[in-house]
Scaffold this motif. Structure first.
Motif, short mmCIF file in Angstrom:
data_model
loop_
_atom_site.label_atom_id
_atom_site.label_comp_id
_atom_site.label_asym_id
_atom_site.label_seq_id
_atom_site.Cartn_x
_atom_site.Cartn_y
_atom_site.Cartn_z
N ALA A 34 0.80 -1.23 0.00
CA ALA A 34 0.00 0.00 0.00
C ALA A 34 0.84 1.29 0.00
N PRO A 35 1.97 1.38 0.71
CA PRO A 35 2.72 2.64 0.68
C PRO A 35 3.15 3.06 -0.73
N MET A 36 3.42 2.11 -1.60
CA MET A 36 3.78 2.47 -2.98
C MET A 36 2.59 3.12 -3.68
N PHE A 37 1.41 2.57 -3.47
CA PHE A 37 0.20 3.16 -4.06
C PHE A 37 -0.02 4.56 -3.52
N VAL A 38 0.14 4.74 -2.22
CA VAL A 38 -0.04 6.05 -1.60
C VAL A 38 0.99 7.04 -2.15
N THR A 39 2.21 6.59 -2.33
CA THR A 39 3.26 7.44 -2.90
C THR A 39 2.90 7.88 -4.32
N CYS A 40 2.42 6.94 -5.11
CA CYS A 40 2.00 7.28 -6.48
C CYS A 40 0.86 8.30 -6.47
N MET A 41 -0.08 8.08 -5.59
CA MET A 41 -1.20 9.03 -5.49
C MET A 41 -0.69 10.41 -5.05
N ALA A 42 0.26 10.44 -4.13
CA ALA A 42 0.81 11.72 -3.66
C ALA A 42 1.52 12.45 -4.80
N VAL A 43 2.26 11.72 -5.62
CA VAL A 43 2.94 12.34 -6.77
C VAL A 43 1.91 12.94 -7.72
N ILE A 44 0.82 12.23 -7.95
CA ILE A 44 -0.21 12.74 -8.85
C ILE A 44 -0.88 13.98 -8.26
N VAL A 45 -1.16 13.96 -6.97
CA VAL A 45 -1.77 15.13 -6.33
C VAL A 45 -0.82 16.33 -6.40
#
Length: 132
Positions: A34-45
């Motif tokens: 999950a942290p990788m997914f959260v990181t990807c979402m943070a980059v997009i935001v």
């Protein structure tokens, strides 16, 4: 033909993987959590929020495309390596099980020609896997 090392022997010798193989395993583990997914979402935001800072919309879009392409390429290479090693480990286990089954069948096949033929077929199939 490649020399086969029994699976149990490789476990007793310790970790003989290369630094790259250990890195691939670490990256595979991290990329699938999950942290990788959260990181990807943070980059997009962050990318979306940064729109007012860019004077050219095409440059703004090029940034996310470039970042995504680079990350995708690296992850594909790492995950394919991890997948290949997992496939090889699984094949070794299947080969060991097939050899054990063939040995068991051989011990019971003295009076059964059909069982002897099944043992021959099983050994041939295992032999094909060794050549790949």
């Amino acid at each position: 033909m490649m020399e086969r090392t029994p699976a149990a022997a490789t476990r007793t010798r310790g970790d003989r993987r290369s630094a790259f193989d250990r890195f691939v395993e670490w990256a595979h583990l991290r990329a699938s959590q999950a942290p990788m997914f959260v990181t990807c979402m943070a980059v997009i935001v962050l990318w979306l929020v940064s729109l007012p800072m860019w004077s050219d919309l095409k440059e703004w879009q090029a940034v996310i495309h470039t970042v995504a392409a680079v990350v995708t390429l690296l992850l594909v290479v790492l995950l394919e390596n991890a997948s290949r090693r997992a496939d090889e480990a699984m094949q070794e286990k299947v080969n060991v099980l097939a050899e054990a089954l063939a040995a068991l069948m051989t011990s019971s096949a003295a009076d059964d020609p059909e069982l002897r033929e099944a043992v021959r077929t099983l050994r041939d199939a295992v032999g094909l896997e060794e050549r790949h």
